[in-house]
Write a protein that holds these residues in place. Structure first.
Motif, PDB file in Angstrom:
ATOM      1  N   ARG A   7      85.347 -16.072  63.762  1.00  0.00           N
ATOM      2  CA  ARG A   7      84.170 -16.044  63.656  1.00  0.00           C
ATOM      3  C   ARG A   7      83.881 -16.047  61.737  1.00  0.00           C
ATOM      4  O   ARG A   7      83.029 -16.969  61.385  1.00  0.00           O
ATOM      5  CB  ARG A   7      83.079 -15.125  64.006  1.00  0.00           C
ATOM      6  CG  ARG A   7      83.072 -15.227  65.548  1.00  0.00           C
ATOM      7  CD  ARG A   7      82.058 -14.177  66.301  1.00  0.00           C
ATOM      8  NE  ARG A   7      82.180 -13.878  67.498  1.00  0.00           N
ATOM      9  CZ  ARG A   7      81.276 -13.788  68.325  1.00  0.00           C
ATOM     10  NH1 ARG A   7      79.851 -13.745  67.952  1.00  0.00           N
ATOM     11  NH2 ARG A   7      81.503 -13.832  69.730  1.00  0.00           N
TER      12      ARG A   7
ATOM     13  N   ASP B 148      84.720 -20.383  62.126  1.00  0.00           N
ATOM     14  CA  ASP B 148      83.304 -20.948  62.557  1.00  0.00           C
ATOM     15  C   ASP B 148      82.414 -20.981  61.116  1.00  0.00           C
ATOM     16  O   ASP B 148      81.631 -21.944  61.007  1.00  0.00           O
ATOM     17  CB  ASP B 148      82.857 -19.817  63.373  1.00  0.00           C
ATOM     18  CG  ASP B 148      83.135 -19.733  64.585  1.00  0.00           C
ATOM     19  OD1 ASP B 148      83.683 -20.945  65.324  1.00  0.00           O
ATOM     20  OD2 ASP B 148      83.627 -18.630  65.434  1.00  0.00           O
TER      21      ASP B 148
ATOM     22  N   GLY C 132      85.200 -22.430  71.455  1.00  0.00           N
ATOM     23  CA  GLY C 132      85.293 -21.505  70.214  1.00  0.00           C
ATOM     24  C   GLY C 132      85.857 -20.318  70.889  1.00  0.00           C
ATOM     25  O   GLY C 132      86.665 -19.500  70.371  1.00  0.00           O
TER      26      GLY C 132
ATOM     27  N   SER D  24      79.170 -22.813  66.608  1.00  0.00           N
ATOM     28  CA  SER D  24      80.036 -21.874  65.714  1.00  0.00           C
ATOM     29  C   SER D  24      78.780 -20.924  65.021  1.00  0.00           C
ATOM     30  O   SER D  24      79.013 -19.617  64.779  1.00  0.00           O
ATOM     31  CB  SER D  24      80.617 -22.629  64.433  1.00  0.00           C
ATOM     32  OG  SER D  24      81.882 -23.202  64.827  1.00  0.00           O
TER      33      SER D  24
ATOM     34  N   ARG E 101      77.946 -18.237  67.299  1.00  0.00           N
ATOM     35  CA  ARG E 101      78.908 -17.243  67.215  1.00  0.00           C
ATOM     36  C   ARG E 101      78.780 -16.185  65.836  1.00  0.00           C
ATOM     37  O   ARG E 101      78.876 -15.128  66.047  1.00  0.00           O
ATOM     38  CB  ARG E 101      80.279 -17.761  67.193  1.00  0.00           C
ATOM     39  CG  ARG E 101      80.677 -18.175  68.671  1.00  0.00           C
ATOM     40  CD  ARG E 101      81.945 -19.249  68.652  1.00  0.00           C
ATOM     41  NE  ARG E 101      82.966 -18.782  67.912  1.00  0.00           N
ATOM     42  CZ  ARG E 101      83.804 -17.700  68.502  1.00  0.00           C
ATOM     43  NH1 ARG E 101      83.669 -17.276  69.584  1.00  0.00           N
ATOM     44  NH2 ARG E 101      84.900 -17.336  67.801  1.00  0.00           N
TER      45      ARG E 101
END
Length: 575
Positions: free
Chosen positions: A128, A132, A198, A315, A318
């Motif tokens: 993350r 992301d 993801g 993303s 997240r």
């Protein structure tokens, strides 16, 4: 026990996106205004080309055509200059906003409760914060400005073609409705597909990190094939999720691109009939077709980037998911009245219904040296985490001086209690910086000498370039404790990585330095219990015995059995 970080819902993502835009509304307003001017400039070309066609059809002279051609060129130059400047503003906006997202993620990650950070997969948090966040930054910097410009251009072109000829304009725009349905089909499926992808990327990162960090263990215990199998399963899952998003794209893009020609075909057919009937000029039909063809550029930009926008939206969900982690209760303003630690009726479970601690009562006197012993799984380390304020009890209280330990603000908490475990972190920085206390060099050296760190002669040694071994890193952790100067220290096998001679030396040094301080040792080496003022024995999450070493051995109960087993003695005691 691991946990899973949450995902933000679409409403939260949208609200956060609007907030980020609102923080830079001046740049957004400039983008809108300049893009509008660029779109107006782009509208001149097709209209002027239509006039050229009509001028030629009417037998106009070369001079008139030249003037119109120069005007077309002027419109093209104006559009290019305005679009470039708008893109420059957009890129700067994207970089500033991406920086805010990175800073926000770091702040949220640092605010996460320690218990949450320890239990979530490290690969998830790392993915993350890297993959992301980078995807969002790339979207803001490279994709969003282009999409925004394309939307403005489409709006102006759509209005222009309708104003040019309402019948042809409406007909051409209706020809684009097929793209709407195709895009709707894609968007309804893409978010979940990219969220799944993801999550698979996070699991793959976790498997790779675990295998890399445990390379020595893998080699020592012959776990190579097992770890390879785990890695292959993670890679297969990642491939499966990526193939799922690829299938969506293979449906979306061909159908969307095949729809581009339909509006132009409709306008040419109907416009030709209108021209033959004298209801439209040849220049008007040509201009309408050029406008609709001009729509293909911005429309193609949007459709090409919509896939990446969906990916970065997942993303964003997240990254924003960190904000959905429940915040700990606000820190108390109360000050502990003394150094006495009390545990009253404490229960704790990592999973609901599976208590690790069950109705634990314990009082620890200031200056006492307490040893907590028991078999693995008895709840010793969990009790240590509650005593250090890392976790909160599900029921009961753990207090210091009458104040719940977990409610103390972090800076005050660490002046009260410090937990030292087998796990520690060495920053890629100098030895001085790793000690984490601004103090004279002489004080830092004394702390290092006290824990037997004879290797630490150079405080400017870069521990990133010259990494420490396990024993050295443990000594560094003990030196940090001495410099933090808390009234209570919890040692959860803190010297486990040291060889017996070094461990005993470090424990003797700590005993001398921590005179009149509270020391709670969670130990498997019962020699630590032998030297303690009091020993607490745990079993199945409960305190089953408490007393001095001699008294417990004489009682011939569970502790006496542990002591005999540790010495390799074969004896039978009453339970």
């Amino acid at each position: 026990m691991s946990a899973v970080l949450p995902m933000a819902d679409q409403r939260t993502v949208g609200r956060e996106a609007l907030r980020l835009v609102g923080r830079d509304r001046g740049a957004v307003a400039a983008m809108i205004g300049i893009n509008a001017l660029a779109a107006v400039a782009s509208l001149g070309g097709p209209w002027l080309l239509g006039r050229i066609i009509d001028e030629v059809a009417a037998g106009g002279g070369v001079a008139a055509v030249d003037r119109l051609a120069i005007a077309v060129l002027g419109c093209a130059v104006a559009q290019m200059v305005l679009s470039r400047y708008a893109l420059f503003i957009a890129y700067r906006f994207g970089e500033r906003t991406a920086a805010r997202i990175r800073e926000g993620f770091l702040q949220r990650a640092l605010r996460l409760p320690a218990a949450v950070v320890e239990r979530v997969p490290a690969g998830d948090l790392a993915a993350r914060g890297t993959t992301d966040v980078n995807a969002i930054a790339a979207t803001l910097r490279d994709i969003l400005p282009n999409v925004f410009i394309a939307v403005v251009q489409m709006l102006f072109i759509g209005v222009a073609v309708v104003l040019l000829d309402p019948v042809l304009g409406v007909l051409g725009l209706l020809g684009l409705t097929g793209i709407w349905f195709i895009t709707r089909y894609y968007l309804r499926r893409a978010r979940d597909a990219y969220l799944t992808e993801g999550a698979a990327n996070s699991r793959l990162a976790e498997e790779l990190a675990a295998t890399t960090e445990g390379a020595r263990t893998v080699e020592a215990f012959g776990l190579r094939e097992r770890r390879l199998d785990a890695g292959r399963r993670a890679i297969a899952e990642t491939r499966r999720t990526r193939m799922a998003t690829l299938r969506l794209r293979t449906v979306f893009f061909p159908l969307a691109e095949s729809s581009y020609a339909l509006p132009s075909v409709l306008v040419l057919v109907v416009g030709g009939l209108l021209y033959l009937d004298g209801h439209a000029s040849l220049g008007t039909v040509g201009a309408a077709v050029l406008y609709l063809r001009q729509l293909v550029g911005p429309l193609d930009t949007i459709l090409v980037y919509v896939e990446q926008i969906q990916s970065s939206s997942a993303s964003f969900a997240r990254v924003e998911g960190l904000g959905a982690v429940p915040a700990p209760p606000p820190a108390t303003t109360r000050t502990p009245r003394d150094d006495r630690i009390e545990v009253v009726g404490v229960r704790y479970a990592y999973e609901e219904g599976l208590d690790v601690l069950d109705d634990v009562d314990l009082a620890i006197r200031p200056g006492e040296r307490l040893a907590i012993v028991g078999l693995s799984g008895a709840g010793k380390s969990t009790l240590g985490r509650l005593l250090a304020g890392v976790d909160r009890p599900a029921a009961g209280e753990v207090t210091v001086g009458g104040v719940p330990i977990a409610d103390l603000p972090p800076d005050q908490l660490r002046r009260q209690v410090v937990l030292v475990t087998q796990e520690h972190h060495v920053f890629r920085d100098t030895l001085r910086a790793n000690l984490m206390v601004a103090a004279p060099d002489a004080k830092l050296r004394r702390a290092l000498e006290t824990v037997g760190a004879t290797w630490a002669d150079d405080l400017d040694r870069d521990l990133g370039e010259h990494p420490l071994g396990g024993a050295e890193a443990q000594q560094l952790a003990l030196a940090r404790v001495l410099l933090a100067d808390p009234h209570t220290v919890i040692l959860d096998e803190a010297t486990a990585l040291l060889d017996p001679t070094a461990a005993r030396a470090a424990e003797r040094a700590l005993a001398a330095v921590l005179h009149e301080r509270t020391v709670i040792a969670i130990a498997h080496r019962l020699q630590t219990a032998h030297d303690a003022d009091r020993v607490v024995v745990m079993e199945a999450g409960r305190v089953i015995e408490s007393g001095t070493h001699d008294d417990l051995v004489a009682a011939e109960g569970p502790y006496a059995a542990l002591w005999a087993s540790w010495h390799g003695e074969r004896a039978t005691f009453n339970s």
